[in-house]
Design an enzyme around this catalytic site. Sequence first.
Site, PDB file in Angstrom:
ATOM      1  N   ARG A   8      12.004  -4.655   6.359  1.00 28.37           N
ATOM      2  CA  ARG A   8      12.999  -4.465   5.532  1.00 28.37           C
ATOM      3  C   ARG A   8      14.440  -3.953   5.747  1.00 28.37           C
ATOM      4  O   ARG A   8      14.406  -3.352   6.858  1.00 28.37           O
ATOM      5  CB  ARG A   8      12.527  -2.871   4.477  1.00 28.37           C
ATOM      6  CG  ARG A   8      12.013  -2.993   3.360  1.00 28.37           C
ATOM      7  CD  ARG A   8      11.544  -1.951   2.952  1.00 28.37           C
ATOM      8  NE  ARG A   8      12.432  -0.742   1.978  1.00 28.37           N
ATOM      9  CZ  ARG A   8      12.621  -1.172   0.761  1.00 28.37           C
ATOM     10  NH1 ARG A   8      12.300  -2.154   0.024  1.00 28.37           N
ATOM     11  NH2 ARG A   8      13.633  -0.426   0.278  1.00 28.37           N
ATOM     12  N   CYS A  41       0.765  -1.375   0.108  1.00 25.04           N
ATOM     13  CA  CYS A  41       0.006   0.112   0.069  1.00 25.04           C
ATOM     14  C   CYS A  41       0.756   1.231  -0.070  1.00 25.04           C
ATOM     15  O   CYS A  41       2.051   1.271   0.194  1.00 25.04           O
ATOM     16  CB  CYS A  41      -0.898  -0.143   1.160  1.00 25.04           C
ATOM     17  SG  CYS A  41      -0.077   0.298   2.894  1.00 25.04           S
ATOM     18  N   ALA A  49       2.944   1.691   2.929  1.00 31.43           N
ATOM     19  CA  ALA A  49       4.482   0.780   3.172  1.00 31.43           C
ATOM     20  C   ALA A  49       5.430   1.410   2.093  1.00 31.43           C
ATOM     21  O   ALA A  49       6.633   1.749   2.249  1.00 31.43           O
ATOM     22  CB  ALA A  49       4.298  -0.348   2.437  1.00 31.43           C
ATOM     23  N   HIS A  92       5.726   6.679  -2.325  1.00 29.27           N
ATOM     24  CA  HIS A  92       7.072   7.171  -2.699  1.00 29.27           C
ATOM     25  C   HIS A  92       6.868   8.628  -2.879  1.00 29.27           C
ATOM     26  O   HIS A  92       7.569   9.386  -2.471  1.00 29.27           O
ATOM     27  CB  HIS A  92       7.514   6.304  -3.847  1.00 29.27           C
ATOM     28  CG  HIS A  92       7.913   5.002  -3.917  1.00 29.27           C
ATOM     29  ND1 HIS A  92       7.548   4.056  -4.833  1.00 29.27           N
ATOM     30  CD2 HIS A  92       7.941   4.155  -2.647  1.00 29.27           C
ATOM     31  CE1 HIS A  92       7.841   2.876  -4.346  1.00 29.27           C
ATOM     32  NE2 HIS A  92       8.043   2.864  -3.226  1.00 29.27           N
TER      33      HIS A  92
HETATM   34  S1  SF4 Z   1      -0.832  -1.673   5.895  1.00 26.81           S
HETATM   35 FE1  SF4 Z   1      -2.053  -0.144   7.074  1.00 26.81          FE
HETATM   36  S2  SF4 Z   1      -2.260   1.696   5.818  1.00 26.81           S
HETATM   37 FE2  SF4 Z   1      -1.254  -0.058   4.690  1.00 26.81          FE
HETATM   38  S3  SF4 Z   1      -3.439  -0.912   3.610  1.00 26.81           S
HETATM   39 FE3  SF4 Z   1      -3.157  -1.988   5.495  1.00 26.81          FE
HETATM   40  S4  SF4 Z   1      -4.196  -0.980   7.083  1.00 26.81           S
HETATM   41 FE4  SF4 Z   1      -3.946   0.539   5.400  1.00 26.81          FE
END
Ligand code: SF4
Length: 529
Positions: free
Chosen positions: A87, A53, A56, A185
């Site tokens: 990471r 996502c 991330a 990014h």
């Molecule tokens: S990791 Fe957190 S911010 Fe990313 S899609 Fe899942 S709930 Fe949403």
Amino acid sequence: MKQKLDKILEKYPAAVFKNRKQHIVVKDDSAEQPQTIAANVRTIPGIITNRGCCYAGCKGVVLGPLRDAVVLTHGPIGCGYYTWGTRRNKGRTKGDELNLLAYCFSTDLQESDIVFGGEKKLYQAIREAVDIFKPKTIFICATCPVGLIGDDIHAVALRAQKEFGIKVVAFSCEGYKGVSQSGGHHIANNGLIKHIIGTGEKAVGKYSINLLGEYNIGGDGWEIERILKKIGYEIVALIPGNGTVEDLKYAHKATLNVIQCHRSINYIGDMMRTKYGQDWLKVNFIGISSTIKSLRDLARYFDDPDLYARTEAVIAEELEEITPQIEEYRKICKGKTAALFVGGSRAHHYQHLFKDLGVETVLAGYEFAHRDDYEGREVLPTIKEDGDSKNIENLEVEPDPKHYRIFLSKEKYEQLKNEIQLNDYTGMIREMKNGSLVIDDLNHYETEEILKLLKPDIFCSGIKDKYVAHKAGIFSKQLHSYDYSGPYAGFRGAVIFARDIAMGLKTPSWKLVTPPWKTQPIIEGSYVC
Ligand code: SF4
């Protein structure tokens, strides 16, 4: 090949078939160039993508490696927890600098925070971080619920900045923004340009560069730094691997931006060019021949006889050190085939290293690259932004009246443009062999089927794919985490990579995947009383 691929895709419903077909290209030199591919569009629901996502991409990739900042996740605990130490961006502290890489900071939102809002809790978390760690910078990263409940994280950041007298910057990188890590990014690049880069002053030397889009996974950045410093370059800022926010403030002082990962950092490269006049150079320090080419390209930019001589001397010295070991591993690797599916740049970079080892790449694909990463930046004007990415800001910057400089004459610039990838990236597809496959946003079903079709000796992907491949009897090498090995960059990194690949191919267990009773005659007998 096209017919075989169609057979794999035929299993999909008609609309999915039509969609996925656009994400697959068979490299064909006789076709009209550049061959186009669909990329950076939404993933089909339920298809088992490898993508992550926006949060991330922002927190996990770009901001997380900056070791002197508290990177505070504002959200329920999962987002922070799953990006905690996963990471392998390493950091080494100099002097009394802070190194917060081992920590995971989260506001740990609960049901009552979702109902009544989480701003107070966020402010309280910032206060606690200031009391305990005394950082000079705090970055706040939003997760999915934050945007939905309307927490104004930017107002909280402003208030905290004033009250605590430190830099507090908020990033609205909620996971649902954009279609992948890529949006994150971009958001992180925008925030660093707006609030950090250009806010400090210091004198720099003659051969000063910033190393951009290098994440120091397994120590890659350290190996690149070692080589660059040996030649005589001064690295002003590392963005972000082993980097600090303190150094980032001076990034505008360097002469040139050197870009390893185009996808994640090209926005900063472009914006610094407009704002400060710095050119950027696309390099690739993965692979022996590509490292040599990158060092020579770099020397061409500075065009200094001393630098040319030192570059060649270092190349010769490094080659002498690594050649005997590389040759040994090459004997094991030569003639093998590889399939690469990685985030947004490594599927291209590692083709060079494999080529050095005599391994042919038969498939390459990206999770979240855009068309320019596949086809080259010349296609940028033809890329239409769709509704899914419109909520990512396209930051417009102006030349900085105090710091804008011109580094090259017009003639010199035109000459170099034709010789090196200056403010340009020619993309992955162009360098691939005729008949090889390029697949964007590869999913689980396609991975299984295409591995059966191509039967590569090596499949390089991530943790979610690794054991699927191993269970199919194919050696899989993680190109995100390096399977906890590395560095793989530069000269010494190439030896470690070659060793790891050779070890994987030679592992005796591959011979034990098929039980003997499936390949050997069975002795049959009957019970006699
Ligand atoms: S990791 Fe957190 S911010 Fe990313 S899609 Fe899942 S709930 Fe949403």
